[in-house]
Design an enzyme around this catalytic site. Sequence first.
Site, PDB file in Angstrom:
ATOM      1  N   LYS A  91       0.813  -1.221   0.000  1.00 19.26           N
ATOM      2  CA  LYS A  91       0.000   0.000   0.000  1.00 19.26           C
ATOM      3  C   LYS A  91       0.852   1.278   0.000  1.00 19.26           C
ATOM      4  O   LYS A  91       0.425   2.316  -0.501  1.00 19.26           O
ATOM      5  CB  LYS A  91      -0.939   0.010   1.209  1.00 19.26           C
ATOM      6  CG  LYS A  91      -1.942  -1.144   1.237  1.00 19.26           C
ATOM      7  CD  LYS A  91      -3.103  -0.929   0.297  1.00 19.26           C
ATOM      8  CE  LYS A  91      -4.111  -2.075   0.372  1.00 19.26           C
ATOM      9  NZ  LYS A  91      -5.174  -1.972  -0.633  1.00 19.26           N
ATOM     10  N   GLU A 113      -9.883   5.630   3.198  1.00 21.19           N
ATOM     11  CA  GLU A 113     -10.669   4.523   3.752  1.00 21.19           C
ATOM     12  C   GLU A 113      -9.678   3.406   4.041  1.00 21.19           C
ATOM     13  O   GLU A 113      -8.614   3.356   3.452  1.00 21.19           O
ATOM     14  CB  GLU A 113     -11.721   4.068   2.745  1.00 21.19           C
ATOM     15  CG  GLU A 113     -11.211   3.074   1.676  1.00 21.19           C
ATOM     16  CD  GLU A 113     -10.184   3.659   0.708  1.00 21.19           C
ATOM     17  OE1 GLU A 113     -10.117   4.895   0.577  1.00 21.19           O
ATOM     18  OE2 GLU A 113      -9.441   2.866   0.083  1.00 21.19           O
ATOM     19  N   SER A 370       1.742  -9.576  -0.760  1.00 20.01           N
ATOM     20  CA  SER A 370       1.407  -8.147  -0.681  1.00 20.01           C
ATOM     21  C   SER A 370       1.600  -7.542   0.704  1.00 20.01           C
ATOM     22  O   SER A 370       1.707  -6.325   0.836  1.00 20.01           O
ATOM     23  CB  SER A 370      -0.040  -7.932  -1.132  1.00 20.01           C
ATOM     24  OG  SER A 370      -0.931  -8.688  -0.339  1.00 20.01           O
TER      25      SER A 370
HETATM   26  C1  LIG Z   1      -1.626  -6.966   2.524  1.00 19.77           C
HETATM   27  C2  LIG Z   1      -2.800  -6.612   1.694  1.00 19.77           C
HETATM   28  N1  LIG Z   1      -2.949  -7.193   0.508  1.00 19.77           N
HETATM   29  C3  LIG Z   1      -3.997  -6.921  -0.301  1.00 19.77           C
HETATM   30  C4  LIG Z   1      -4.970  -6.032   0.090  1.00 19.77           C
HETATM   31  C5  LIG Z   1      -6.143  -5.819  -0.820  1.00 19.77           C
HETATM   32  O1  LIG Z   1      -6.047  -4.675  -1.595  1.00 19.77           O
HETATM   33  P1  LIG Z   1      -5.752  -4.723  -3.143  1.00 19.77           P
HETATM   34  O2  LIG Z   1      -6.674  -5.725  -3.746  1.00 19.77           O
HETATM   35  O3  LIG Z   1      -6.047  -3.338  -3.607  1.00 19.77           O
HETATM   36  O4  LIG Z   1      -4.338  -5.080  -3.336  1.00 19.77           O
HETATM   37  C6  LIG Z   1      -4.861  -5.388   1.323  1.00 19.77           C
HETATM   38  C7  LIG Z   1      -5.884  -4.427   1.764  1.00 19.77           C
HETATM   39  O5  LIG Z   1      -6.004  -4.024   2.854  1.00 19.77           O
HETATM   40  C8  LIG Z   1      -3.743  -5.690   2.136  1.00 19.77           C
HETATM   41  O6  LIG Z   1      -3.600  -5.121   3.336  1.00 19.77           O
END
Ligand SMILES: Cc1ncc(COP(=O)(O)O)c(C=O)c1O
Lengths: 385, 267
Positions: A91, A113, A370
């Site tokens: 993020k 948000e 992620s």
């Molecule tokens: C570690 C992590 N991965 C994925 C996401 C999902 O978001 P996005 O689909 O935009 O990557 C989040 C959302 O809070 C997150 O904290």
Amino acid sequence: MTLMAEPSSTGRFGEFGGRFVPETLVPACQELEVAFREAWADPSFRLELHEILRDYAGRPSIITECKNLGRELGIRLVLKREDLNHTGSHKINNVLGQTLLAKRMGKKRIVAETGAGQHGVASATAAALMGLECKVYMGAVDVERQELNVFRMRLLGSEVEAVQSGSRTLKDAVNEAMRDWVATVESTHYCLGSVMGPHPYPWMVREFHRVIGDEAREQCRAAYGADPDVVVACVGGGSNAMGIFSGFVDTDARLVGVEPAGGAAVGRGVPGVVHGMRSYLMQDEYGQVQEAHSISAGLDYPGVGPEHSYLASIGRAEYPAVTDAEVIDAFQLLARTEGIIPALECAHALAWIAREAHAFQGKTVLMNLSGRGDKDVAQMMEILK
Amino acid sequence: MSQTPAAPGSTAYGRMEQSFRDKRAAGRKLLVPYITGGLPGWEDALRAAVAAGADAIEIGIPFSDPVMDGPVIQEASQRALDAGATPVSIFDQARSLDVDVPLAVMCYYNTVHHAGHHRFAEQLVAAGVCAAIVPDLPLEESGPWCEAADASSIETVMLAAPTAPDDRLPRVCARARGFVYSVGLLGVTGERSALAATATALATRLKAVTDVPVLVGVGVSNAAQAREAVQVADGVVQGASVVRRLLEGGAEAVGEYIAEVRAAIDD
Ligand SMILES: Cc1ncc(COP(=O)(O)O)c(C=O)c1O
């Protein structure tokens, strides 16, 4: 047509996207579009962002080959380590981009948000760094299950408001952030946390995450002399997936975005319009938006970014779903075999890989890790009791 | 109830706009209360508002994600949804209201999109509704809906916001049918202690560029504020102040309030 290029002048990816916002916000979206286009074409902005990503967020993030788990699954499993970024997830890439842009636009305040709290923490962090005021909206349900992140945001100097309306999760936090923005648009930038919302957000947020895919492509070529066969990421709004897909959309790699079974917008939705965009959306027979249900707060969202809807509609990417039970297993699997505790969100991607690996034995699979799982440890402790 | 569509360039107005223009010419200020459809007691409240001097009624179609609404209308929408209200059930009830003022609906775009533009327009016609207000459908995205609405002689009310640059207002007004909804402030629906300066400022800017009736809505919270707004505008839309009374005191409270506002703007 080149895939993952700029959307049309109306912000369309095929028939998805657009700018469905109250009239009050139209000039702000137009202004943001112009400002982003200029900044993105300005080498000094790009350099400043590059330096801050390097010196503050810790980019480039490494790739890690999971030798133990890979052997167990019969594949070469490679993780893109977005969990190692400052604040613990992908993020931060988007947030540093948007806050730099907000400053360039003369904004003094940001609103955001958050679902799991990772985007909120990243926003609060960037606001502290750049001297911006910050308010984060978070569904009351999520405030409860992600207590630690709420405390973190407050520690970083941000205000956190627990949203009590609707399903009291991510979709309602977006509604409340938009209501704030409608009232404060002259001084405030809405720092949206995924590749969703009205034009230019889906495009802009993707561009800020493109660095994930660009780095991973080079890293894979350097390490293996080839592109991966399969690229996998979890999909809430879809930003980490867009980031990594952008590096491989023009290769032969199979692109897989994994949704939670209880929030499968692409898998179970039909096109609809909410939060400023036309995209796949879980809704009832009258167009009321349905509540998503997922073990992971960050994926508890009934919609999806419009470019994912487009990639799905043309068959370039696929969007399978996994269950909460499969995610709980995957979460523990990575911890035990590799010594890495994943965020529950990206445990979805691993759950799909573990389930489907039999179908691509011997192949190279790149997964976007992620975020890290620290925020989820308390919740998992309860679940595994 | 349906009218013949206005030929391009003709001056045949829709039912609501013709009625508003006639009343304006006769020196009357226009009063349009908003009532959440499907909220228990809404039909009685609507009739009470008409009896107390409303010139038209805006029927809110409850939506799961009302981004332009503050706490009062959010709560009313949620209660209506909890009571089982759907667009179709509200249209069924609207058909048998038997009131002689024009009816409009206020609905979020997904309600229209999901039904299909043409089908939704025909549902409105069948329900005896002559106009639609879609607060999350800005000018640039309004084409397909407006085309379907025009074909069914449904008047699409356009919203104009205080943030609009000067060159945008004439384009918004050119697409407006029925009236132009002059958004009174930067923010969502809800009662405020004073009329925002933006309310009269925007209404003044709009009056300078259009002869379509201009009504101020969002943040016009009581009789005194309505009176202040109509010093410039052709009328007012009253939302949260009406819905709060419906939630707290039922149809009778709504009727009394509308009579009070009517007296204040007629004065
Ligand atoms: C570690 C992590 N991965 C994925 C996401 C999902 O978001 P996005 O689909 O935009 O990557 C989040 C959302 O809070 C997150 O904290």
